[in-house]
Design a protein around this motif. Sequence first.
Motif, PDB file in Angstrom:
ATOM      1  N   ASP A  84      61.589  48.073  17.338  1.00 52.70           N
ATOM      2  CA  ASP A  84      63.039  47.298  17.010  1.00 52.70           C
ATOM      3  C   ASP A  84      63.224  47.136  15.463  1.00 52.70           C
ATOM      4  O   ASP A  84      64.478  46.818  14.931  1.00 52.70           O
ATOM      5  CB  ASP A  84      63.229  46.173  17.837  1.00 52.70           C
ATOM      6  CG  ASP A  84      63.689  46.656  19.217  1.00 52.70           C
ATOM      7  OD1 ASP A  84      63.838  47.818  19.467  1.00 52.70           O
ATOM      8  OD2 ASP A  84      63.355  45.918  20.152  1.00 52.70           O
ATOM      9  N   GLN A  85      62.187  46.805  14.689  1.00 57.17           N
ATOM     10  CA  GLN A  85      62.178  46.804  13.429  1.00 57.17           C
ATOM     11  C   GLN A  85      62.438  47.911  12.462  1.00 57.17           C
ATOM     12  O   GLN A  85      62.999  47.848  11.504  1.00 57.17           O
ATOM     13  CB  GLN A  85      60.709  46.171  12.724  1.00 57.17           C
ATOM     14  CG  GLN A  85      60.542  44.858  13.327  1.00 57.17           C
ATOM     15  CD  GLN A  85      59.264  44.105  12.888  1.00 57.17           C
ATOM     16  OE1 GLN A  85      59.024  44.411  11.817  1.00 57.17           O
ATOM     17  NE2 GLN A  85      58.656  43.492  13.685  1.00 57.17           N
ATOM     18  N   TRP A  86      62.407  49.217  13.066  1.00 57.19           N
ATOM     19  CA  TRP A  86      62.390  50.422  12.394  1.00 57.19           C
ATOM     20  C   TRP A  86      63.682  51.186  12.959  1.00 57.19           C
ATOM     21  O   TRP A  86      64.207  51.971  12.097  1.00 57.19           O
ATOM     22  CB  TRP A  86      61.083  51.312  12.783  1.00 57.19           C
ATOM     23  CG  TRP A  86      59.925  50.576  12.194  1.00 57.19           C
ATOM     24  CD1 TRP A  86      59.730  50.205  10.950  1.00 57.19           C
ATOM     25  CD2 TRP A  86      58.574  50.639  12.711  1.00 57.19           C
ATOM     26  NE1 TRP A  86      58.393  49.498  11.033  1.00 57.19           N
ATOM     27  CE2 TRP A  86      57.835  49.978  12.086  1.00 57.19           C
ATOM     28  CE3 TRP A  86      58.002  51.133  14.089  1.00 57.19           C
ATOM     29  CZ2 TRP A  86      56.319  49.894  12.468  1.00 57.19           C
ATOM     30  CZ3 TRP A  86      56.920  50.960  14.368  1.00 57.19           C
ATOM     31  CH2 TRP A  86      55.989  50.305  13.750  1.00 57.19           C
ATOM     32  N   LEU A  87      64.129  51.101  14.269  1.00 63.76           N
ATOM     33  CA  LEU A  87      65.176  51.801  14.835  1.00 63.76           C
ATOM     34  C   LEU A  87      66.501  51.165  14.943  1.00 63.76           C
ATOM     35  O   LEU A  87      66.331  49.904  15.212  1.00 63.76           O
ATOM     36  CB  LEU A  87      64.771  52.490  15.919  1.00 63.76           C
ATOM     37  CG  LEU A  87      63.624  53.358  15.968  1.00 63.76           C
ATOM     38  CD1 LEU A  87      62.663  53.800  17.411  1.00 63.76           C
ATOM     39  CD2 LEU A  87      63.551  54.608  15.203  1.00 63.76           C
ATOM     40  N   PRO A  88      67.548  52.016  14.975  1.00 60.51           N
ATOM     41  CA  PRO A  88      68.692  50.981  15.045  1.00 60.51           C
ATOM     42  C   PRO A  88      68.979  50.451  16.499  1.00 60.51           C
ATOM     43  O   PRO A  88      68.311  50.880  17.451  1.00 60.51           O
ATOM     44  CB  PRO A  88      69.992  51.952  15.029  1.00 60.51           C
ATOM     45  CG  PRO A  88      69.295  53.233  14.127  1.00 60.51           C
ATOM     46  CD  PRO A  88      67.446  53.138  14.654  1.00 60.51           C
ATOM     47  N   SER A  89      69.346  49.257  16.632  1.00 60.74           N
ATOM     48  CA  SER A  89      69.516  48.602  18.117  1.00 60.74           C
ATOM     49  C   SER A  89      70.726  49.021  18.774  1.00 60.74           C
ATOM     50  O   SER A  89      71.567  49.481  17.735  1.00 60.74           O
ATOM     51  CB  SER A  89      69.536  47.061  17.903  1.00 60.74           C
ATOM     52  OG  SER A  89      70.658  46.662  17.045  1.00 60.74           O
ATOM     53  N   ALA A  90      71.118  48.564  19.641  1.00 65.58           N
ATOM     54  CA  ALA A  90      72.352  48.799  20.528  1.00 65.58           C
ATOM     55  C   ALA A  90      73.487  48.041  19.676  1.00 65.58           C
ATOM     56  O   ALA A  90      74.671  48.765  19.582  1.00 65.58           O
ATOM     57  CB  ALA A  90      72.362  48.506  22.010  1.00 65.58           C
ATOM     58  N   ALA A  91      73.173  46.950  18.989  1.00 61.73           N
ATOM     59  CA  ALA A  91      74.268  46.148  18.520  1.00 61.73           C
ATOM     60  C   ALA A  91      74.515  46.908  17.058  1.00 61.73           C
ATOM     61  O   ALA A  91      75.771  46.915  16.704  1.00 61.73           O
ATOM     62  CB  ALA A  91      73.589  44.693  17.952  1.00 61.73           C
ATOM     63  N   ASP A  94      77.037  49.363  18.336  1.00 58.48           N
ATOM     64  CA  ASP A  94      78.490  48.864  18.659  1.00 58.48           C
ATOM     65  C   ASP A  94      79.133  48.450  17.106  1.00 58.48           C
ATOM     66  O   ASP A  94      80.386  48.861  17.397  1.00 58.48           O
ATOM     67  CB  ASP A  94      77.980  47.581  19.473  1.00 58.48           C
ATOM     68  CG  ASP A  94      77.425  47.775  20.891  1.00 58.48           C
ATOM     69  OD1 ASP A  94      77.839  48.985  21.230  1.00 58.48           O
ATOM     70  OD2 ASP A  94      76.915  47.127  21.405  1.00 58.48           O
ATOM     71  N   PHE A  95      78.276  48.160  16.300  1.00 54.80           N
ATOM     72  CA  PHE A  95      78.943  47.827  14.946  1.00 54.80           C
ATOM     73  C   PHE A  95      79.513  48.940  14.341  1.00 54.80           C
ATOM     74  O   PHE A  95      80.547  48.801  13.799  1.00 54.80           O
ATOM     75  CB  PHE A  95      77.674  47.245  14.042  1.00 54.80           C
ATOM     76  CG  PHE A  95      78.213  47.016  12.586  1.00 54.80           C
ATOM     77  CD1 PHE A  95      78.941  45.721  12.365  1.00 54.80           C
ATOM     78  CD2 PHE A  95      78.155  47.947  11.553  1.00 54.80           C
ATOM     79  CE1 PHE A  95      79.407  45.730  11.062  1.00 54.80           C
ATOM     80  CE2 PHE A  95      78.452  47.633  10.360  1.00 54.80           C
ATOM     81  CZ  PHE A  95      79.184  46.435   9.931  1.00 54.80           C
ATOM     82  N   ILE A  96      78.911  50.250  14.620  1.00 51.53           N
ATOM     83  CA  ILE A  96      79.504  51.394  13.797  1.00 51.53           C
ATOM     84  C   ILE A  96      80.673  51.970  14.320  1.00 51.53           C
ATOM     85  O   ILE A  96      81.413  52.315  14.155  1.00 51.53           O
ATOM     86  CB  ILE A  96      78.111  52.462  13.784  1.00 51.53           C
ATOM     87  CG1 ILE A  96      77.168  51.875  12.667  1.00 51.53           C
ATOM     88  CG2 ILE A  96      78.706  53.799  13.540  1.00 51.53           C
ATOM     89  CD1 ILE A  96      75.779  52.783  12.580  1.00 51.53           C
ATOM     90  N   ALA A  97      80.222  51.918  15.996  1.00 50.05           N
ATOM     91  CA  ALA A  97      81.430  52.347  16.859  1.00 50.05           C
ATOM     92  C   ALA A  97      82.610  51.652  16.615  1.00 50.05           C
ATOM     93  O   ALA A  97      83.706  52.108  16.785  1.00 50.05           O
ATOM     94  CB  ALA A  97      81.063  52.502  18.359  1.00 50.05           C
TER      95      ALA A  97
END
Length: 134
Positions: A84-91, A94-97
């Motif tokens: 989770d420190q290296w890959l985009p999270s679900a949040a 959501d931010f991008i969408a």
Amino acid sequence: MNGAIARVEEPALTALNMRLRDDYAADCAKSVERWNKVIERAGLAFRLRLPHVAFHREIGEFRDVHATPDGALIDAAAWVRMKDQWLPSAADGDFIAARMAPVSAPGQFAGWIAPPKVGIDNKPGDFEYVKVAA
């Protein structure tokens, strides 16, 4: 984890795919270096870098390998702890969408697109370039 990435004999198709991936990575590295020069000219103390080819692979010869972005081999537990420190999270998704709302009014541009300095064929920026049939 004690291990190393080793060279092995592979079928021709696998070798071809690896070669194409390597060529693609080399091309991406050139683009990243161009962006790094822009960042440097802007006076920012930051550099973009590509991850190691073994990082986060779900297919191919590295699919069963857990590696950090720098290419250090780690075990499955460390991967779960650190991913989770290296890959985009679900949040992050959501931010991008939330910013990807379509814009179709003449003269307006989506939030992720910079308006052009001049329109196509020197037309004004509010020119209706595309007409969508209803």
